[in-house]
Every structure is written in C-alpha cells, then in structure tokens.
Design a protein around this motif. Structure first.
Motif, PDB file in Angstrom:
ATOM      1  N   VAL A   1       8.130  -3.651   5.470  1.00  0.00           N
ATOM      2  CA  VAL A   1       7.597  -2.338   5.102  1.00  0.00           C
ATOM      3  C   VAL A   1       8.711  -1.444   4.543  1.00  0.00           C
ATOM      4  CG1 VAL A   1       6.511  -0.244   5.997  1.00  0.00           C
ATOM      5  CG2 VAL A   1       5.711  -2.489   6.752  1.00  0.00           C
ATOM      6  N   ALA A   2       9.880  -1.454   5.207  1.00  0.00           N
ATOM      7  CA  ALA A   2      11.001  -0.608   4.759  1.00  0.00           C
ATOM      8  C   ALA A   2      11.439  -0.974   3.342  1.00  0.00           C
ATOM      9  CB  ALA A   2      12.169  -0.746   5.726  1.00  0.00           C
ATOM     10  N   LEU A   3      11.441  -2.277   3.035  1.00  0.00           N
ATOM     11  CA  LEU A   3      11.838  -2.706   1.688  1.00  0.00           C
ATOM     12  C   LEU A   3      10.867  -2.170   0.635  1.00  0.00           C
ATOM     13  CD1 LEU A   3      13.637  -4.420  -0.138  1.00  0.00           C
ATOM     14  CD2 LEU A   3      12.155  -6.379   0.341  1.00  0.00           C
ATOM     15  N   TRP A   4       9.562  -2.236   0.932  1.00  0.00           N
ATOM     16  CA  TRP A   4       8.560  -1.740  -0.014  1.00  0.00           C
ATOM     17  C   TRP A   4       8.667  -0.219  -0.196  1.00  0.00           C
ATOM     18  CZ3 TRP A   4       5.762  -4.095  -3.526  1.00  0.00           C
ATOM     19  CH2 TRP A   4       5.482  -5.460  -3.390  1.00  0.00           C
ATOM     20  N   VAL A   5       8.952   0.504   0.888  1.00  0.00           N
ATOM     21  CA  VAL A   5       9.104   1.964   0.785  1.00  0.00           C
ATOM     22  C   VAL A   5      10.314   2.308  -0.082  1.00  0.00           C
ATOM     23  CG1 VAL A   5       9.655   4.059   2.090  1.00  0.00           C
ATOM     24  CG2 VAL A   5       7.914   2.484   2.943  1.00  0.00           C
ATOM     25  N   LEU A   6      11.424   1.584   0.105  1.00  0.00           N
ATOM     26  CA  LEU A   6      12.614   1.825  -0.708  1.00  0.00           C
ATOM     27  C   LEU A   6      12.321   1.572  -2.187  1.00  0.00           C
ATOM     28  CD1 LEU A   6      15.631   2.435  -0.906  1.00  0.00           C
ATOM     29  CD2 LEU A   6      16.083  -0.001  -0.487  1.00  0.00           C
ATOM     30  N   LEU A   7      11.630   0.462  -2.471  1.00  0.00           N
ATOM     31  CA  LEU A   7      11.254   0.164  -3.856  1.00  0.00           C
ATOM     32  C   LEU A   7      10.341   1.255  -4.424  1.00  0.00           C
ATOM     33  CD1 LEU A   7      10.567  -3.687  -3.613  1.00  0.00           C
ATOM     34  CD2 LEU A   7      12.467  -2.566  -4.778  1.00  0.00           C
ATOM     35  N   GLY A   8       9.433   1.771  -3.586  1.00  0.00           N
ATOM     36  CA  GLY A   8       8.519   2.827  -4.026  1.00  0.00           C
ATOM     37  C   GLY A   8       9.255   4.101  -4.388  1.00  0.00           C
ATOM     38  N   LEU A   9      10.262   4.469  -3.572  1.00  0.00           N
ATOM     39  CA  LEU A   9      11.037   5.686  -3.856  1.00  0.00           C
ATOM     40  C   LEU A   9      11.808   5.540  -5.169  1.00  0.00           C
ATOM     41  CD1 LEU A   9      12.331   6.455  -0.250  1.00  0.00           C
ATOM     42  CD2 LEU A   9      10.672   7.789  -1.566  1.00  0.00           C
ATOM     43  N   LEU A  10      12.383   4.349  -5.389  1.00  0.00           N
ATOM     44  CA  LEU A  10      13.113   4.111  -6.633  1.00  0.00           C
ATOM     45  C   LEU A  10      12.171   4.161  -7.838  1.00  0.00           C
ATOM     46  CD1 LEU A  10      15.471   1.201  -5.466  1.00  0.00           C
ATOM     47  CD2 LEU A  10      16.115   3.567  -5.962  1.00  0.00           C
ATOM     48  N   ALA A  11      10.996   3.536  -7.698  1.00  0.00           N
ATOM     49  CA  ALA A  11      10.027   3.535  -8.807  1.00  0.00           C
ATOM     50  C   ALA A  11       9.505   4.950  -9.079  1.00  0.00           C
ATOM     51  CB  ALA A  11       8.860   2.602  -8.463  1.00  0.00           C
ATOM     52  N   ARG A  12       9.292   5.737  -8.021  1.00  0.00           N
ATOM     53  CA  ARG A  12       8.812   7.117  -8.191  1.00  0.00           C
ATOM     54  C   ARG A  12       9.856   7.948  -8.952  1.00  0.00           C
ATOM     55  NH1 ARG A  12       5.271  10.495  -5.063  1.00  0.00           N
ATOM     56  NH2 ARG A  12       5.839  12.680  -5.222  1.00  0.00           N
ATOM     57  N   TYR A  13      11.141   7.733  -8.595  1.00  0.00           N
ATOM     58  CA  TYR A  13      12.212   8.466  -9.279  1.00  0.00           C
ATOM     59  C   TYR A  13      12.244   8.085 -10.761  1.00  0.00           C
ATOM     60  CZ  TYR A  13      16.948   9.788 -10.661  1.00  0.00           C
ATOM     61  OH  TYR A  13      18.017  10.325 -11.337  1.00  0.00           O
ATOM     62  N   ALA A  14      12.120   6.781 -11.033  1.00  0.00           N
ATOM     63  CA  ALA A  14      12.160   6.317 -12.429  1.00  0.00           C
ATOM     64  C   ALA A  14      10.964   6.846 -13.215  1.00  0.00           C
ATOM     65  CB  ALA A  14      12.180   4.787 -12.458  1.00  0.00           C
ATOM     66  N   LEU A  15       9.772   6.814 -12.626  1.00  0.00           N
ATOM     67  CA  LEU A  15       8.571   7.313 -13.308  1.00  0.00           C
ATOM     68  C   LEU A  15       8.665   8.816 -13.559  1.00  0.00           C
ATOM     69  CD1 LEU A  15       5.745   5.337 -11.468  1.00  0.00           C
ATOM     70  CD2 LEU A  15       6.286   5.226 -13.905  1.00  0.00           C
ATOM     71  N   GLY A  16       9.259   9.548 -12.588  1.00  0.00           N
ATOM     72  CA  GLY A  16       9.411  10.998 -12.739  1.00  0.00           C
ATOM     73  C   GLY A  16      10.274  11.362 -13.935  1.00  0.00           C
ATOM     74  N   ARG A  17      11.248  10.530 -14.241  1.00  0.00           N
ATOM     75  CA  ARG A  17      12.106  10.802 -15.397  1.00  0.00           C
ATOM     76  C   ARG A  17      11.441  10.364 -16.697  1.00  0.00           C
ATOM     77  NH1 ARG A  17      17.429  11.815 -14.356  1.00  0.00           N
ATOM     78  NH2 ARG A  17      18.046  10.930 -16.360  1.00  0.00           N
TER      79      ARG A  17
ATOM     80  N   LEU B   1       0.829  -1.213   0.000  1.00  0.00           N
ATOM     81  CA  LEU B   1       0.000   0.000   0.000  1.00  0.00           C
ATOM     82  C   LEU B   1       0.861   1.259   0.000  1.00  0.00           C
ATOM     83  CD1 LEU B   1      -2.902  -0.962   2.450  1.00  0.00           C
ATOM     84  CD2 LEU B   1      -3.080  -0.494   0.000  1.00  0.00           C
ATOM     85  N   LEU B   2       1.945   1.273   0.797  1.00  0.00           N
ATOM     86  CA  LEU B   2       2.838   2.437   0.828  1.00  0.00           C
ATOM     87  C   LEU B   2       3.555   2.598  -0.519  1.00  0.00           C
ATOM     88  CD1 LEU B   2       4.327   2.091   4.424  1.00  0.00           C
ATOM     89  CD2 LEU B   2       2.526   3.629   3.644  1.00  0.00           C
ATOM     90  N   PHE B   3       3.919   1.484  -1.123  1.00  0.00           N
ATOM     91  CA  PHE B   3       4.522   1.522  -2.466  1.00  0.00           C
ATOM     92  C   PHE B   3       3.550   2.193  -3.452  1.00  0.00           C
ATOM     93  CE2 PHE B   3       4.948  -0.288  -6.691  1.00  0.00           C
ATOM     94  CZ  PHE B   3       6.302  -0.161  -6.951  1.00  0.00           C
ATOM     95  N   ALA B   4       2.277   1.793  -3.397  1.00  0.00           N
ATOM     96  CA  ALA B   4       1.266   2.367  -4.302  1.00  0.00           C
ATOM     97  C   ALA B   4       1.116   3.868  -4.080  1.00  0.00           C
ATOM     98  CB  ALA B   4      -0.069   1.657  -4.100  1.00  0.00           C
ATOM     99  N   ALA B   5       1.166   4.295  -2.815  1.00  0.00           N
ATOM    100  CA  ALA B   5       1.018   5.732  -2.518  1.00  0.00           C
ATOM    101  C   ALA B   5       2.145   6.544  -3.139  1.00  0.00           C
ATOM    102  CB  ALA B   5       0.999   5.943  -1.009  1.00  0.00           C
ATOM    103  N   LEU B   6       3.354   5.991  -3.135  1.00  0.00           N
ATOM    104  CA  LEU B   6       4.512   6.729  -3.654  1.00  0.00           C
ATOM    105  C   LEU B   6       4.494   6.862  -5.179  1.00  0.00           C
ATOM    106  CD1 LEU B   6       7.222   5.197  -1.292  1.00  0.00           C
ATOM    107  CD2 LEU B   6       6.515   7.594  -1.374  1.00  0.00           C
ATOM    108  N   VAL B   7       3.957   5.853  -5.867  1.00  0.00           N
ATOM    109  CA  VAL B   7       4.036   5.876  -7.340  1.00  0.00           C
ATOM    110  C   VAL B   7       2.716   6.300  -7.998  1.00  0.00           C
ATOM    111  CG1 VAL B   7       5.764   4.042  -7.278  1.00  0.00           C
ATOM    112  CG2 VAL B   7       3.371   3.440  -7.646  1.00  0.00           C
ATOM    113  N   ALA B   8       1.616   6.351  -7.248  1.00  0.00           N
ATOM    114  CA  ALA B   8       0.291   6.540  -7.858  1.00  0.00           C
ATOM    115  C   ALA B   8       0.158   7.811  -8.698  1.00  0.00           C
ATOM    116  CB  ALA B   8      -0.789   6.505  -6.773  1.00  0.00           C
TER     117      ALA B   8
END
Length: 455
Positions: free
Chosen positions: A437-453, A315-322
């Motif tokens: 949870v920490a692993l999913w948040v880290l993956l979310g931040l990486l995915a958000r950075y990639a999507l932003g580019r 869920l936290l991963f989804a919030a970061l990339v949504a």
C-alpha cells in the motif's frame, strides 16, 4: 505454516487456478470497459450519462432480486438434481418479475418518467424488463457454472459482455443515437453470455435436468425458503443502498451530477467489481468445504490478504491522481467526476475488502442477520442524502460517498469476525499489506505532482 506449504495447499485445492482463470480471463474485459470510456465521453454528454445512471440504477435494483435469490442457492445442494430444480425455480421467477416490470411501463410510461424527474428516459423504459430478464437469467446460469467449477467458461461470458456492451455503445454513439446507445449497451453487458451457458447445460449437464419436476421444485422451494424470505430483501436493501441515492441525486441535484457520479463509479468499480465478483465466486465455491473442515478463518484471512496486496494500493493511487487525470483523459467538462472518485475511494476500499467474503453469511445460514445489516445500510445512505438535501444541497454526492465508507467498513468487521478472524489476524493483515500500500501511495503522490505541472 511455511509459505511453500501454504502455496502447495492452495494449488492442491484448485484455489489459485480458479482465481487465475476468472481474474486473468476477465482482464481483457476490464481493460476494454475502461479503454472505451474516453471515446464514450466524447460521443455522449454528461446529461446522457445521467439518463444511463437512472436506467442502470433501476435495472440493478430489480434484477438483483428477480430470481428471489434462489440463484445463489444453486451451488448449495449435494446432488445435481436438486440444484437443477433450484435453477428451474430461479428462471421461472425471473420471467415472472420481468413481466410484472413490463406492465406499468406499458400502461403509464409518462407517469414513471415524471416520478423519476427524468423525461429523457421515457422513450427507453421498454428496455428495462428486457434488461431484467437478461440479467436474472445470466445470474442463475452463472451460479450453475460456479457449482460445476467451470470458471473458464464464466470468464469467457464476461468477455462477451464487455465486447457486446462496449461495441453497442460505441457503434450507436458514432451514429448519433444518444442516449439510447448507452442504455442498449448496458442491457447487453448485463446478460450477454446467456446462450453459451444455457447451451452447456442442455448438452453436458442434461441428465440433471431430468430430475426437474413440480413436486421436486415445491420440496426445494420449502427447503431453501430462507433465500426468498431473507436474501431477497437483503439484496434489495444492499443494491438499493447503492442505486437509490443515485436516482435521488439525479432528481435533486442541479445539472448532470448523476452523470459525473456514473462515470466516476464506472471507472473505479468496473475493474474492482470484476476482481471482487471473481474472488466472490471462488470463495462461495470453496467456503462451504472450508467451514465443514473448521478452516474457514484461515481461508478467509488468505483471501483478504490477497485483496489488500492487490487491490487497496491501486485504489489509493487512483484517488490521488483522479482530479487531474479525469480532466486530461475525458476532457475538462468531466473533472468533477475525478473529484468524486477521490471522495468515494474510502468507500471503494472498504467494499473491496468486504464484498467478496460477504458470502460467509450464506455459508453460515445468517440470511436474517444479512437482511438486517443491509436494511440498516439502506436507511443510512438514503438518510444521508435526505440530510444533505436539507442542510448541504451542494454536497449530495460527497455525503453519498461518506455514508458508503461507513457502511462497508461495518460490513467488513461483521463478515470477517463471523468467518473466524480475531484481533491478531487483523494485525497480520495490516502488517502483510503495508509495504504494498505504501508503495502505491508514494507512486500516487509522484504522479499527482507530475500531472499538476502538466495539466
């Protein structure tokens, strides 16, 4: 207790197999409901989704109480004959509520549409009593199946619901039948599976039906009258707390805000609710035995630990990339729905952790307390929309999300405390789930950075 011994105990109780049947069997249904959305958002407009949001909200509010909550009492009696009488009562009240729902729609459909500020809904209001009848009947039959612990059969019906609902929405959308395709699909997904569950009762469990009589139904109704007295109002308040603000937002907001809200909630809540409902069914089937054995606290802590490890991180991963992902997957016009998902994530996390174990209130006969809690939630959430309409008219959906997080966080502590969890149990819960949870948040931040580019 060593881990191996814990696993052996759970296997012996059938808990792991039950959860695997429900969660695994409905995985296909979850994937299908989410996978068709990128197509649906190109066949239907945000305004069509706003009409669906109001219809689904009305259907949810009425159908949740259609059986006067006698459906959830079906797993409680010790003998099948008494349960069969509760099933007959639940189905009878469901039919009565469906007829009562149909009367004002037949007499004054235009007035109802004006009251809702949704003139586009008027031609399709006739679908509402049909949806109530299907959803209420399915609920009663599903609780009978829960009593018999035939979780594989329940999983099959959920697949039928997903296939039938998605098929109707895609087919009718392709034919240009908007928004009726969305509404027909919603009604089908609420009640498909009724035939399969009903056929099993009439064949395999037919002997129990021989005990159904007017005198037995009258006796069982008095014995379980706390469900109509308290749980009906509790269910109305609980569902109203979620759905009534959607109806208000559709009427008060400028543009198809309810449509954005509907898409965001569906993307996250479809898989979340399927997991939560599956765990909830299993929890209700086993919790009475655990309570009688004095082990309800440990049993509940195990359920919550599993939910934290498997549900909170995604869920936290989804919030970061949504915000970026929604524009990419559903089209630029749907980016607002992704922003709302990020706002609603704290609410979804608290709901995921609290809803499956809410059945502890029924196991411990706290229906009156549950009713008071949910009525307070209804007042909080409708009050938040009223305050936002007066002070922050451009932030109606955001206030709806914040009020949801506050309410479900309170529910989590009430339910878990009543189940027997203490302070050290919460510490262990956080410690056991932190790495996941920490692993999913880290993956979310990486995915958000990639999507932003990329976007």
């Amino acid at each position: 207790m060593p881990l191996r011994e814990k696993i052996a105990r759970l296997r012996q109780s059938g808990l792991i197999r039950s959860i695997t049947l429900l969660v695994g069997g409905t995985a296909f249904a979850q994937a299908l409901m989410v996978l068709v959305l990128p197509v649906l958002t190109r066949l239907y407009s945000p305004q069509d989704f706003s009409v669906l949001a109001v219809y689904a909200s009305l259907l949810g509010i009425i159908s949740v109480a259609a059986c006067l909550r006698l459906d959830i009492a079906i797993p409680m009696p010790e003998i099948d004959g008494d349960a069969a009488n509760l099933l007959a009562l639940a189905l009878g009240f469901c039919l009565l509520v469906s007829v009562v729902t149909a009367l004002p729609i037949l007499l004054a459909p235009a007035a109802i549409a004006r009251l809702l500020h949704q003139p586009g809904l008027q031609p399709y209001l006739w679908l509402l009593p049909i949806g109530v009848l299907l959803a209420g009947t399915y609920s009663a039959l599903q609780y009978w199946a829960t009593r018999k612990k035939i979780f594989g059969t329940i999983a099959k019906t959920r697949m039928t619901q997903a296939i039938g609902g998605a098929g109707a929405q895609l087919g009718m959308g392709w034919l240009g039948l908007a928004p009726s395709g969305l509404l027909v699909g919603q009604a089908i997904s609420s009640g498909a599976g009724v035939v399969g569950l009903g056929r099993r009762i009439l064949t395999v469990d037919r002997a129990a039906l021989n005990d159904v009589s007017r005198s037995n139904m009258r006796r069982l109704f008095h014995e379980y009258d706390r469900f109509p007295k308290y749980s009906t109002f509790e269910a109305l308040a609980n569902t109203g707390g979620i759905q009534l603000p959607v109806i208000l937002i559709a009427a008060l907001a400028i543009g198809p805000e309810a449509g954005f809200l509907m898409l965001g909630m569906r993307v996250i809540q479809v898989p979340m609710n399927l997991i939560g409902n599956a765990v909830s069914q299993v929890y209700l089937a086993h919790a009475p035995e655990e309570y009688r054995a004095g082990t309800l606290g440990k049993f509940t802590a195990g359920i919550l630990g599993g939910l934290m490890k498997t549900g909170v991180g995604p869920l936290l991963f989804a919030a970061l990339v949504a915000p970026q992902a929604f524009a990419l997957i559903f089209g630029e016009k749907w980016q607002r729905a992704g922003v709302l998902v990020a706002w609603m994530t704290p609410w979804f996390v608290a709901q995921l952790m609290s809803s499956p174990v809410s059945m502890v209130m029924h196991v411990r006969n706290r229906q009156r307390g549950m009713m008071i809690l949910t009525i307070a939630g209804l007042c909080l959430r409708v009050g938040a929309i009223g305050a936002a309409a007066a002070l922050l008219p451009g932030r109606l959906s955001e206030m709806y999300a914040v009020s949801g997080a506050v309410f479900y966080l309170a529910c989590f502590f009430v339910f878990s405390h009543l189940a027997g969890l203490r302070l050290q149990d919460y510490r262990l819960l956080l410690k056991s789930g932190f790495n996941f949870v920490a692993l999913w948040v880290l993956l979310g931040l990486l995915a958000r950075y990639a999507l932003g580019r990329f976007v």
